[in-house]
Design an enzyme around this catalytic site. Structure first.
Site, PDB file in Angstrom:
ATOM      1  N   GLU A  66      54.867  29.029  96.551  1.00 22.68           N
ATOM      2  CA  GLU A  66      54.306  29.326  97.871  1.00 22.68           C
ATOM      3  C   GLU A  66      53.816  30.775  97.916  1.00 22.68           C
ATOM      4  O   GLU A  66      52.737  31.078  98.440  1.00 22.68           O
ATOM      5  CB  GLU A  66      55.365  29.133  98.968  1.00 22.68           C
ATOM      6  CG  GLU A  66      55.925  27.718  99.062  1.00 22.68           C
ATOM      7  CD  GLU A  66      57.138  27.501  98.165  1.00 22.68           C
ATOM      8  OE1 GLU A  66      57.178  28.067  97.059  1.00 22.68           O
ATOM      9  OE2 GLU A  66      58.044  26.756  98.574  1.00 22.68           O
ATOM     10  N   ALA A 179      74.280  10.067  54.942  1.00 25.10           N
ATOM     11  CA  ALA A 179      74.679   9.245  53.792  1.00 25.10           C
ATOM     12  C   ALA A 179      76.182   9.453  53.530  1.00 25.10           C
ATOM     13  O   ALA A 179      76.831  10.294  54.165  1.00 25.10           O
ATOM     14  CB  ALA A 179      73.860   9.652  52.571  1.00 25.10           C
ATOM     15  N   TRP A 186      66.094  14.456  54.758  1.00 25.03           N
ATOM     16  CA  TRP A 186      65.786  14.093  56.134  1.00 25.03           C
ATOM     17  C   TRP A 186      65.744  12.583  56.229  1.00 25.03           C
ATOM     18  O   TRP A 186      65.184  11.934  55.349  1.00 25.03           O
ATOM     19  CB  TRP A 186      64.430  14.664  56.588  1.00 25.03           C
ATOM     20  CG  TRP A 186      64.394  16.160  56.563  1.00 25.03           C
ATOM     21  CD1 TRP A 186      63.745  16.947  55.689  1.00 25.03           C
ATOM     22  CD2 TRP A 186      65.033  17.032  57.505  1.00 25.03           C
ATOM     23  NE1 TRP A 186      63.929  18.269  56.016  1.00 25.03           N
ATOM     24  CE2 TRP A 186      64.719  18.338  57.127  1.00 25.03           C
ATOM     25  CE3 TRP A 186      65.832  16.825  58.621  1.00 25.03           C
ATOM     26  CZ2 TRP A 186      65.191  19.451  57.839  1.00 25.03           C
ATOM     27  CZ3 TRP A 186      66.285  17.931  59.309  1.00 25.03           C
ATOM     28  CH2 TRP A 186      65.961  19.223  58.922  1.00 25.03           C
ATOM     29  N   THR A 287      80.834  12.433  66.135  1.00 21.07           N
ATOM     30  CA  THR A 287      82.084  12.671  66.874  1.00 21.07           C
ATOM     31  C   THR A 287      81.780  13.262  68.244  1.00 21.07           C
ATOM     32  O   THR A 287      82.305  12.802  69.273  1.00 21.07           O
ATOM     33  CB  THR A 287      83.005  13.635  66.077  1.00 21.07           C
ATOM     34  OG1 THR A 287      83.157  13.133  64.751  1.00 21.07           O
ATOM     35  CG2 THR A 287      84.359  13.787  66.739  1.00 21.07           C
ATOM     36  N   LEU A 288      80.914  14.271  68.275  1.00 21.92           N
ATOM     37  CA  LEU A 288      80.568  14.904  69.552  1.00 21.92           C
ATOM     38  C   LEU A 288      79.791  13.927  70.436  1.00 21.92           C
ATOM     39  O   LEU A 288      80.003  13.866  71.649  1.00 21.92           O
ATOM     40  CB  LEU A 288      79.757  16.179  69.316  1.00 21.92           C
ATOM     41  CG  LEU A 288      79.656  17.070  70.547  1.00 21.92           C
ATOM     42  CD1 LEU A 288      80.992  17.757  70.828  1.00 21.92           C
ATOM     43  CD2 LEU A 288      78.574  18.119  70.394  1.00 21.92           C
ATOM     44  N   ALA A 291      82.188  11.667  72.043  1.00 22.69           N
ATOM     45  CA  ALA A 291      82.979  12.365  73.071  1.00 22.69           C
ATOM     46  C   ALA A 291      82.180  12.485  74.377  1.00 22.69           C
ATOM     47  O   ALA A 291      82.703  12.252  75.468  1.00 22.69           O
ATOM     48  CB  ALA A 291      83.391  13.747  72.567  1.00 22.69           C
TER      49      ALA A 291
HETATM   50  N1  LIG Z   1      71.030  12.373  61.799  1.00 28.23           N
HETATM   51  C1  LIG Z   1      71.488  12.972  62.868  1.00 28.23           C
HETATM   52  O1  LIG Z   1      70.962  12.828  63.978  1.00 28.23           O
HETATM   53  C2  LIG Z   1      72.677  13.879  62.739  1.00 28.23           C
HETATM   54  C3  LIG Z   1      72.910  14.809  63.743  1.00 28.23           C
HETATM   55  C4  LIG Z   1      74.017  15.626  63.640  1.00 28.23           C
HETATM   56  C5  LIG Z   1      74.896  15.465  62.559  1.00 28.23           C
HETATM   57  N2  LIG Z   1      74.626  14.563  61.607  1.00 28.23           N
HETATM   58  C6  LIG Z   1      75.551  14.369  60.495  1.00 28.23           C
HETATM   59  O2  LIG Z   1      76.849  14.112  61.034  1.00 28.23           O
HETATM   60  C7  LIG Z   1      77.824  14.628  60.139  1.00 28.23           C
HETATM   61  C8  LIG Z   1      78.831  15.448  60.947  1.00 28.23           C
HETATM   62  O3  LIG Z   1      79.484  14.582  61.851  1.00 28.23           O
HETATM   63  P1  LIG Z   1      80.798  14.993  62.630  1.00 28.23           P
HETATM   64  O4  LIG Z   1      81.151  13.846  63.517  1.00 28.23           O
HETATM   65  O5  LIG Z   1      81.799  15.498  61.665  1.00 28.23           O
HETATM   66  O6  LIG Z   1      80.293  16.254  63.409  1.00 28.23           O
HETATM   67  P2  LIG Z   1      80.281  16.748  64.908  1.00 28.23           P
HETATM   68  O7  LIG Z   1      80.328  15.633  65.864  1.00 28.23           O
HETATM   69  O8  LIG Z   1      79.152  17.706  64.962  1.00 28.23           O
HETATM   70  O9  LIG Z   1      81.589  17.623  64.969  1.00 28.23           O
HETATM   71  C9  LIG Z   1      82.839  17.044  65.025  1.00 28.23           C
HETATM   72  C10 LIG Z   1      83.832  18.125  65.341  1.00 28.23           C
HETATM   73  O10 LIG Z   1      83.615  18.617  66.632  1.00 28.23           O
HETATM   74  C11 LIG Z   1      84.834  19.057  67.199  1.00 28.23           C
HETATM   75  N3  LIG Z   1      84.947  18.355  68.467  1.00 28.23           N
HETATM   76  C12 LIG Z   1      84.350  18.777  69.587  1.00 28.23           C
HETATM   77  N4  LIG Z   1      84.634  17.963  70.600  1.00 28.23           N
HETATM   78  C13 LIG Z   1      85.407  16.989  70.123  1.00 28.23           C
HETATM   79  C14 LIG Z   1      86.040  15.852  70.696  1.00 28.23           C
HETATM   80  N5  LIG Z   1      85.949  15.561  71.994  1.00 28.23           N
HETATM   81  N6  LIG Z   1      86.750  15.040  69.895  1.00 28.23           N
HETATM   82  C15 LIG Z   1      86.879  15.315  68.606  1.00 28.23           C
HETATM   83  N7  LIG Z   1      86.330  16.388  67.994  1.00 28.23           N
HETATM   84  C16 LIG Z   1      85.598  17.224  68.766  1.00 28.23           C
HETATM   85  C17 LIG Z   1      85.909  18.721  66.190  1.00 28.23           C
HETATM   86  O11 LIG Z   1      86.078  19.881  65.401  1.00 28.23           O
HETATM   87  P3  LIG Z   1      87.194  21.017  65.595  1.00 28.23           P
HETATM   88  O12 LIG Z   1      88.301  20.648  64.672  1.00 28.23           O
HETATM   89  O13 LIG Z   1      86.481  22.255  65.168  1.00 28.23           O
HETATM   90  O14 LIG Z   1      87.610  21.059  67.030  1.00 28.23           O
HETATM   91  C18 LIG Z   1      85.264  17.652  65.339  1.00 28.23           C
HETATM   92  O15 LIG Z   1      85.756  17.600  64.032  1.00 28.23           O
HETATM   93  C19 LIG Z   1      77.091  15.431  59.102  1.00 28.23           C
HETATM   94  O16 LIG Z   1      77.019  14.664  57.910  1.00 28.23           O
HETATM   95  C20 LIG Z   1      75.707  15.620  59.672  1.00 28.23           C
HETATM   96  O17 LIG Z   1      74.722  15.695  58.675  1.00 28.23           O
HETATM   97  C21 LIG Z   1      73.543  13.753  61.678  1.00 28.23           C
END
Ligand SMILES: NC(=O)c1ccc[n+]([C@@H]2O[C@H](COP(=O)([O-])OP(=O)(O)OC[C@H]3O[C@@H](n4cnc5c(N)ncnc54)[C@H](OP(=O)(O)O)[C@@H]3O)[C@@H](O)[C@H]2O)c1
Length: 354
Positions: A66, A179, A186, A287-288, A291
């Site tokens: 505005e 993997a 990628w 994992t995130l 959550a």
């Molecule tokens: N293609 C895609 O779109 C994509 C995207 C992202 C990741 N990735 C792949 O995913 C893999 C990683 O997966 P990820 O599941 O280990 O990673 P993440 O979801 O990024 O991180 C998991 C970590 O986050 C913490 N965290 C935060 N909030 C949480 C909750 N509510 N419950 C449990 N943990 C929580 C924990 O660590 P703390 O112990 O530190 O608290 C847990 O170990 C990698 O291989 C990556 O390349 C792929």
């Protein structure tokens, strides 16, 4: 007619609202403030036939639409007394980084205000009331659906008091995002990745878990086609209790890095809301993602799906506690877009699914 009583918008005013919406789109999609446009129409025998000034909001700290339109009218030498202001969002009534627009319109002598969307922000609402109380005619709800569509995540964020959350996945046809060895670069094509970077440039914050930060060492930046950083860099947020390496790519150029040592998505969103984050892009990992979904705070999913099969490796989303097909989380598809060899599915998580 009683002071402030509104009559319906005229055809000219509706056309001006379409123009105001176009002007609003010129503003940035990111940032704490909404995209707003304003057109000032001259009074006279053919009401509103002449545009006196136009303006839009260019981002936090700059004049609201505005005020920009009033300045434009002044620069054109136009007299705005008795004019109609056609504006996409109810004029604000508070002093933030700038003064209240309701007062600016009153001081300028505007006689009528036509609004698309009422302001849901409790801190800023009340502009229509102040204008009406001062005898200005106010019409609210003109082209409201288009106005709401434009405001999108901002509207959601200010009405709920937490950022709008988009969950982004880059998955294979068999729903895997990494993997068996954890590698994921990628899965998707350059076209998908370019699209994802454009999305990053529109949000206020990128969010990943410590698992992804440690496995992938992501830069979490928005990059243009030439690989350079875009002008706006979102806040980079890592969620989880583990420490991050001091020398990772997150230490490189990009947005501010915020490590939130929590596992509670609502705590994450409260911290981001306090920083005026309106739109957050959660980029995983599984994992995130799980959550956030379990906490019921994912509003939209952007799934980039590549014609790739892995047969093993991490599923896109961790355990959601769903044991039976009847309990599946079903989303509403908003858009399906081919991107090179891949497909982007944009789907909304509906209220009742949360
Ligand atoms: N293609 C895609 O779109 C994509 C995207 C992202 C990741 N990735 C792949 O995913 C893999 C990683 O997966 P990820 O599941 O280990 O990673 P993440 O979801 O990024 O991180 C998991 C970590 O986050 C913490 N965290 C935060 N909030 C949480 C909750 N509510 N419950 C449990 N943990 C929580 C924990 O660590 P703390 O112990 O530190 O608290 C847990 O170990 C990698 O291989 C990556 O390349 C792929």
């Amino acid at each position: 007619m009683a002071a402030g009583t509104a009559v319906e918008a005229t055809g000219v005013e509706r056309d001006a609202m379409a123009r105001a919406l176009d002007l609003a789109r010129r503003g940035p999609a990111h940032g704490p403030n909404p995209r707003v446009g304003c057109v000032l129409l001259a009074p006279g025998p053919v009401p509103g036939a002449r545009v006196l000034g136009e303006g839009w909001h260019r981002g936090a700290g700059t004049p609201h639409a505005e005020v920009a339109a009033l300045a434009d009218a002044r620069a054109r030498g136009a007299d705005v007394r008795g004019a109609t202001a056609v504006v996409t969002l109810e004029p604000c009534d508070h002093t933030g980084r700038t003064g209240p627009c309701s007062v600016a319109l009153l001081e300028a002598g505007v006689a009528r205000v036509v609004v698309a969307v009422p302001d849901p922000n409790p801190a800023a609402a009340g502009g229509a009331g102040r204008l009406r109380a001062a005898g200005v005619e106010v019409v609210v709800g003109v082209e409201e659906a288009a106005g709401r569509e434009l405001l999108g995540p901002w509207l959601h964020a200010v009405s709920r008091g937490r950022p709008h959350v988009t969950l982004k996945l880059a998955a294979t046809l068999d729903g895997r995002v990494a993997a068996a060895d954890g590698s994921s670069r990628w899965i998707t094509s350059p076209e998908s990745r370019a699209h994802a970077h454009a999305l990053r440039a529109e949000v206020d914050a990128l969010v990943v878990g410590t698992g992804t930060a440690l496995a992938d060492d992501p830069a979490l930046t928005a990059r243009a086609a030439d690989g350079g950083l875009t002008a706006h860099q979102p806040l980079r947020v890592v969620v989880g209790t583990r420490d991050l390496p001091a020398a990772g790519r997150l230490a490189g150029p990009g947005g501010e890095v915020l490590h939130l040592r929590t596992r509670d998505p609502r705590e994450v969103l409260a911290a981001l809301h306090a920083r005026e984050v309106r739109r957050a892009l959660v980029e995983g990992g599984p994992t995130l993602a799980a959550a956030f979904l379990r906490a019921g705070v994912v509003d939209q999913v952007h799934a980039y799906v590549a014609p790739v099969l892995l047969g093993a490796g991490r599923a896109a989303v961790g355990d959601l506690g769903i044991g039976s097909i009847g309990d599946a989380l079903r989303l509403r598809t908003r858009e399906v877009r081919p991107l090179g060899p891949d497909v982007l599915v944009v789907a909304d998580v509906e209220e009742e699914e949360r």
